[in-house]
Enzyme design. Structure first.
Site, PDB file in Angstrom:
ATOM      1  N   LYS A 141       0.773  -1.291   0.031  1.00  0.00           N
ATOM      2  CA  LYS A 141       0.031  -0.074  -0.164  1.00  0.00           C
ATOM      3  C   LYS A 141       0.972   1.349   0.017  1.00  0.00           C
ATOM      4  O   LYS A 141       0.493   2.236  -0.666  1.00  0.00           O
ATOM      5  CB  LYS A 141      -1.092  -0.052   1.337  1.00  0.00           C
ATOM      6  CG  LYS A 141      -2.187  -1.033   0.816  1.00  0.00           C
ATOM      7  CD  LYS A 141      -3.370  -0.509   1.762  1.00  0.00           C
ATOM      8  CE  LYS A 141      -4.472  -1.286   1.711  1.00  0.00           C
ATOM      9  NZ  LYS A 141      -5.453  -1.430   2.670  1.00  0.00           N
ATOM     10  N   LYS A 182      -5.116 -10.357  -7.838  1.00  0.00           N
ATOM     11  CA  LYS A 182      -6.533 -10.668  -6.917  1.00  0.00           C
ATOM     12  C   LYS A 182      -7.528  -9.817  -7.569  1.00  0.00           C
ATOM     13  O   LYS A 182      -7.151  -8.303  -7.901  1.00  0.00           O
ATOM     14  CB  LYS A 182      -6.102 -10.342  -5.489  1.00  0.00           C
ATOM     15  CG  LYS A 182      -7.180 -10.982  -4.724  1.00  0.00           C
ATOM     16  CD  LYS A 182      -6.881 -10.660  -3.315  1.00  0.00           C
ATOM     17  CE  LYS A 182      -8.263 -10.070  -2.288  1.00  0.00           C
ATOM     18  NZ  LYS A 182      -7.964  -9.846  -1.115  1.00  0.00           N
ATOM     19  N   LYS A 187     -11.673  -4.528  -4.833  1.00  0.00           N
ATOM     20  CA  LYS A 187     -12.817  -3.729  -4.967  1.00  0.00           C
ATOM     21  C   LYS A 187     -12.294  -2.010  -5.209  1.00  0.00           C
ATOM     22  O   LYS A 187     -12.858  -1.383  -5.515  1.00  0.00           O
ATOM     23  CB  LYS A 187     -13.547  -3.652  -3.468  1.00  0.00           C
ATOM     24  CG  LYS A 187     -12.562  -3.447  -2.344  1.00  0.00           C
ATOM     25  CD  LYS A 187     -13.865  -3.410  -1.113  1.00  0.00           C
ATOM     26  CE  LYS A 187     -13.263  -3.105   0.066  1.00  0.00           C
ATOM     27  NZ  LYS A 187     -12.683  -4.065   0.838  1.00  0.00           N
TER      28      LYS A 187
END
Ligand code: TRP
Length: 339
Positions: free
Chosen positions: A120, A204, A207
């Site tokens: 991140k 992956k 969202k």
């Protein structure tokens, strides 16, 4: 997680989902659709982790909308509010409070090793804030406040449950038995632990993916779902079968297996001699049909915000009853003076 001696204390389950985007079928098959399985046998706490979401900058109106949506989706996916404690993290102040305390029992070195932090901070290089770094201590607080035995999560969150165990063990060792040591509960691969992006099946499904075609959202319309599956990236082979270098098809087989409960072999047989086009359409229709009752229930819930707010309030009060007990115990052990 077998049910052993029945007169033993009921085990506790806790999990959470961040309201940081539109939930995908990865969230649905990996977590939401499976959560209701636990309700009968365990004391279950499910949280909308809004405190965690602000480690990445959010648009306020969207954060608010997503918080209602995740909460409504919990219920739409089969979690009954009276059989489970459904709550919003920021409504239960004990999370932030224990989060701070646990920061002081978590080492800089261990946080530096977290793969999610590394990923991140690379992705949001302009906002590598302290919250992103101490995120695992807050997540440990979420889990430990409820003395959770099991934490159902996707494989990517396993490292976070492990650090929660380390923090709990350290705290118990420094004082005395305070926290239950939680165990991650990871669904089997074929049952949806890992659903990949439709546009880059080595990644992956997320969202927060910028490419709308990469993810199927739980709330997508049937037309959108079918269109996205039609465009899903596959390979130049033509037979529907699991294979190396066939990440796209492997992923579609996983998804179809999640919806229908069929094994990969059964699916290969079903589509023997039929092309990718037909298979993609079948997957799209199966997913859309599966999600249609969820969407219907969701729409009913979202139409009555005051009812949702009342449920949130009730959930927070029940969560707080358990959380405050743990927090008082922690404060006493540390040596804080009681008010
Ligand atoms: N970190 C989890 C995720 O991004 C969300 C989360 C927050 C969580 N607190 C938790 C999951 C506690 C399980 C238990 O998916």
């Amino acid at each position: 997680m077998s049910e052993e001696i029945t007169n033993e204390k009921r085990k506790t389950v806790l999990s959470a989902v961040q309201p940081s985007g539109n939930l995908t079928i990865g969230n649905y098959f990996g977590s939401l659709s499976r959560f209701s399985e636990f309700s009968e046998m365990f004391d279950c706490y499910y949280c909308v982790a809004d405190l965690h979401s602000i480690t990445v900058r959010q648009v306020p109106a969207e954060l608010r909308r997503h918080t209602y949506e995740v909460y409504a989706l919990y219920i739409a996916c089969g979690l009954e509010p009276d059989k489970n404690v459904l709550f919003v993290q920021s409504h239960v102040h004990e999370h932030a409070e224990l989060g701070w305390i646990l920061d002081c029992y978590t080492m800089f070195g261990e946080l530096s090793r977290m793969t999610q932090f590394k990923d991140k901070s690379a992705k949001h290089a302009d906002n590598v804030n302290a919250g992103l770094f101490t995120y695992p201590a807050l997540m440990a607080a979420d889990i430990l406040l409820y003395q959770a035995d099991y934490v159902p999560v996707g494989a990517d969150q396993k490292q976070h449950v492990e650090i929660a165990r380390d923090i709990a063990t350290r705290f118990n060792g420094t004082y005395s038995q305070t926290f239950t040591i939680p165990e991650p509960y990871i669904p089997k691969e074929s049952r949806g632990a890992k659903i990949m992006s439709l546009q880059d099946p080595t990644k992956k499904m997320s969202k927060s993916d910028k490419n709308e075609n990469a993810s199927i959202y739980i709330l997508d319309s049937k037309d959108d779902i079918i269109r996205k599956f039609k465009r899903a990236v596959t390979d130049s082979d033509t037979t529907v079968r699991v294979g190396e270098g066939k990440d796209g098809i492997n992923n579609l087989i996983t998804i179809y297996s999640c919806v229908t409960g069929k094994s990969a072999e059964e699916i290969e047989r079903e589509f023997d001699g039929r092309g990718y086009g037909e298979f993609k359409l079948a997957v799209g229709e199966a997913v859309a049909d599966k999600l249609s009752p969820v969407k219907e229930k969701f729409n009913l819930l979202m139409a009555d915000k005051s009812e949702l707010t009342a449920l949130m309030r009730d959930g927070a009060a029940r969560a707080s009853r358990t959380a405050s007990r743990t927090l008082s115990k922690v404060k006493r052990k540390i040596g804080f003076v009681e008010a």
